[in-house]
Scaffold this motif. Sequence first.
Motif, PDB file in Angstrom:
ATOM      1  N   TYR A  63       0.866  -1.180   0.000  1.00  0.00           N
ATOM      2  CA  TYR A  63       0.000   0.000   0.000  1.00  0.00           C
ATOM      3  C   TYR A  63       0.898   1.224   0.000  1.00  0.00           C
ATOM      4  CZ  TYR A  63      -3.201   3.552   1.840  1.00  0.00           C
ATOM      5  OH  TYR A  63      -3.937   4.700   2.024  1.00  0.00           O
ATOM      6  N   GLY A  64       0.678   2.140  -0.917  1.00  0.00           N
ATOM      7  CA  GLY A  64       1.547   3.299  -1.070  1.00  0.00           C
ATOM      8  C   GLY A  64       1.308   4.429  -0.090  1.00  0.00           C
ATOM      9  N   GLY A  65       0.289   4.327   0.721  1.00  0.00           N
ATOM     10  CA  GLY A  65      -0.031   5.395   1.660  1.00  0.00           C
ATOM     11  C   GLY A  65      -0.943   6.422   1.031  1.00  0.00           C
ATOM     12  N   GLY A  66      -1.438   7.314   1.849  1.00  0.00           N
ATOM     13  CA  GLY A  66      -2.310   8.370   1.365  1.00  0.00           C
ATOM     14  C   GLY A  66      -3.035   9.027   2.517  1.00  0.00           C
ATOM     15  N   GLY A  67      -3.244  10.334   2.412  1.00  0.00           N
ATOM     16  CA  GLY A  67      -3.913  11.044   3.498  1.00  0.00           C
ATOM     17  C   GLY A  67      -3.103  10.931   4.772  1.00  0.00           C
ATOM     18  N   HIS A  68      -3.722  10.404   5.805  1.00  0.00           N
ATOM     19  CA  HIS A  68      -3.062  10.240   7.098  1.00  0.00           C
ATOM     20  C   HIS A  68      -2.528   8.823   7.289  1.00  0.00           C
ATOM     21  CE1 HIS A  68      -4.409  14.179   8.340  1.00  0.00           C
ATOM     22  NE2 HIS A  68      -5.635  13.876   7.940  1.00  0.00           N
ATOM     23  N   PHE A  69      -2.419   8.058   6.216  1.00  0.00           N
ATOM     24  CA  PHE A  69      -1.998   6.667   6.314  1.00  0.00           C
ATOM     25  C   PHE A  69      -0.614   6.486   5.696  1.00  0.00           C
ATOM     26  CE2 PHE A  69      -6.505   6.530   6.819  1.00  0.00           C
ATOM     27  CZ  PHE A  69      -6.713   5.519   7.746  1.00  0.00           C
ATOM     28  N   ALA A  70       0.253   5.811   6.427  1.00  0.00           N
ATOM     29  CA  ALA A  70       1.615   5.541   5.963  1.00  0.00           C
ATOM     30  C   ALA A  70       1.612   4.337   5.029  1.00  0.00           C
ATOM     31  CB  ALA A  70       2.523   5.263   7.158  1.00  0.00           C
ATOM     32  N   SER A  71       2.644   4.228   4.225  1.00  0.00           N
ATOM     33  CA  SER A  71       2.777   3.059   3.353  1.00  0.00           C
ATOM     34  C   SER A  71       3.064   1.821   4.197  1.00  0.00           C
ATOM     35  CB  SER A  71       3.883   3.278   2.329  1.00  0.00           C
ATOM     36  OG  SER A  71       5.121   3.479   2.984  1.00  0.00           O
ATOM     37  N   SER A  72       2.693   0.660   3.669  1.00  0.00           N
ATOM     38  CA  SER A  72       2.931  -0.596   4.371  1.00  0.00           C
ATOM     39  C   SER A  72       2.876  -1.730   3.366  1.00  0.00           C
ATOM     40  CB  SER A  72       1.892  -0.824   5.476  1.00  0.00           C
ATOM     41  OG  SER A  72       0.600  -0.904   4.917  1.00  0.00           O
ATOM     42  N   SER A  73       3.357  -2.906   3.793  1.00  0.00           N
ATOM     43  CA  SER A  73       3.292  -4.076   2.912  1.00  0.00           C
ATOM     44  C   SER A  73       3.260  -5.344   3.737  1.00  0.00           C
ATOM     45  CB  SER A  73       4.480  -4.099   1.944  1.00  0.00           C
ATOM     46  OG  SER A  73       5.689  -4.268   2.656  1.00  0.00           O
ATOM     47  N   GLY A  74       2.851  -6.415   3.100  1.00  0.00           N
ATOM     48  CA  GLY A  74       2.824  -7.740   3.714  1.00  0.00           C
ATOM     49  C   GLY A  74       3.158  -8.768   2.650  1.00  0.00           C
ATOM     50  N   THR A  75       3.793  -9.850   3.072  1.00  0.00           N
ATOM     51  CA  THR A  75       4.257 -10.877   2.136  1.00  0.00           C
ATOM     52  C   THR A  75       3.809 -12.251   2.602  1.00  0.00           C
ATOM     53  OG1 THR A  75       6.184  -9.545   1.573  1.00  0.00           O
ATOM     54  CG2 THR A  75       6.321 -11.876   1.057  1.00  0.00           C
ATOM     55  N   LEU A  76       3.500 -13.112   1.635  1.00  0.00           N
ATOM     56  CA  LEU A  76       3.189 -14.509   1.926  1.00  0.00           C
ATOM     57  C   LEU A  76       3.770 -15.386   0.830  1.00  0.00           C
ATOM     58  CD1 LEU A  76       0.794 -15.776  -0.078  1.00  0.00           C
ATOM     59  CD2 LEU A  76      -0.604 -14.187   1.212  1.00  0.00           C
ATOM     60  N   THR A  77       3.935 -16.665   1.127  1.00  0.00           N
ATOM     61  CA  THR A  77       4.365 -17.629   0.120  1.00  0.00           C
ATOM     62  C   THR A  77       3.160 -18.460  -0.278  1.00  0.00           C
ATOM     63  OG1 THR A  77       6.597 -17.744   1.010  1.00  0.00           O
ATOM     64  CG2 THR A  77       5.899 -19.570  -0.390  1.00  0.00           C
ATOM     65  N   GLN A  78       2.887 -18.481  -1.590  1.00  0.00           N
ATOM     66  CA  GLN A  78       1.775 -19.248  -2.134  1.00  0.00           C
ATOM     67  C   GLN A  78       2.337 -20.373  -2.990  1.00  0.00           C
ATOM     68  OE1 GLN A  78      -1.769 -18.870  -1.809  1.00  0.00           O
ATOM     69  NE2 GLN A  78      -1.567 -20.886  -2.708  1.00  0.00           N
ATOM     70  N   ASN A  79       1.992 -21.605  -2.665  1.00  0.00           N
ATOM     71  CA  ASN A  79       2.414 -22.743  -3.462  1.00  0.00           C
ATOM     72  C   ASN A  79       1.311 -23.087  -4.457  1.00  0.00           C
ATOM     73  OD1 ASN A  79       4.892 -24.023  -3.353  1.00  0.00           O
ATOM     74  ND2 ASN A  79       4.480 -24.930  -1.354  1.00  0.00           N
ATOM     75  N   VAL A  80       1.682 -23.242  -5.727  1.00  0.00           N
ATOM     76  CA  VAL A  80       0.741 -23.641  -6.759  1.00  0.00           C
ATOM     77  C   VAL A  80       1.069 -25.086  -7.103  1.00  0.00           C
ATOM     78  CG1 VAL A  80      -0.099 -23.245  -9.099  1.00  0.00           C
ATOM     79  CG2 VAL A  80       0.540 -21.304  -7.640  1.00  0.00           C
ATOM     80  N   ASN A  81       0.113 -25.958  -6.906  1.00  0.00           N
ATOM     81  CA  ASN A  81       0.298 -27.385  -7.159  1.00  0.00           C
ATOM     82  C   ASN A  81      -0.509 -27.827  -8.381  1.00  0.00           C
ATOM     83  OD1 ASN A  81       1.879 -27.833  -4.754  1.00  0.00           O
ATOM     84  ND2 ASN A  81      -0.027 -27.632  -3.605  1.00  0.00           N
ATOM     85  N   GLN A  82      -0.087 -28.918  -8.964  1.00  0.00           N
ATOM     86  CA  GLN A  82      -0.813 -29.480 -10.102  1.00  0.00           C
ATOM     87  C   GLN A  82      -2.097 -30.125  -9.587  1.00  0.00           C
ATOM     88  OE1 GLN A  82       1.597 -31.995 -12.496  1.00  0.00           O
ATOM     89  NE2 GLN A  82       0.017 -32.336 -14.026  1.00  0.00           N
ATOM     90  N   GLN A  83      -3.168 -29.953 -10.352  1.00  0.00           N
ATOM     91  CA  GLN A  83      -4.442 -30.527  -9.971  1.00  0.00           C
ATOM     92  C   GLN A  83      -4.358 -32.047 -10.064  1.00  0.00           C
ATOM     93  OE1 GLN A  83      -7.716 -28.904 -12.134  1.00  0.00           O
ATOM     94  NE2 GLN A  83      -9.217 -30.268 -11.215  1.00  0.00           N
TER      95      GLN A  83
END
Length: 85
Positions: A63-83
């Motif tokens: 999130y780049g921030g805006g107004g009274h809100f600071a920028s922030s970020s979050g990360t996760l690992t997503q595994n994609v498996n074969q059906q």
Amino acid sequence: MTFTAKVVAKSPGSGTPTGAVQFTDSGAALGCTGGSPTLDTNATATCTTSTLTLGPHTITAAYGGGGHFASSSGTLTQNVNQQAP
């Protein structure tokens, strides 16, 4: 696959953030259907994509921030498996 990010005020702050969230896969733009997701009235942004290949992916929502809100970020690992057949 659909990813969702929610931006909230850090206590004791309050209000509703606005703006966009950038979703990336290992630093490269994810390619969300409809372009760069903007925050809705619930401060939530959604990215739907069908471009992920098999294997692990490091997904970041920034999130780049805006107004009274600071920028922030979050990360996760997503595994994609074969059906299964």
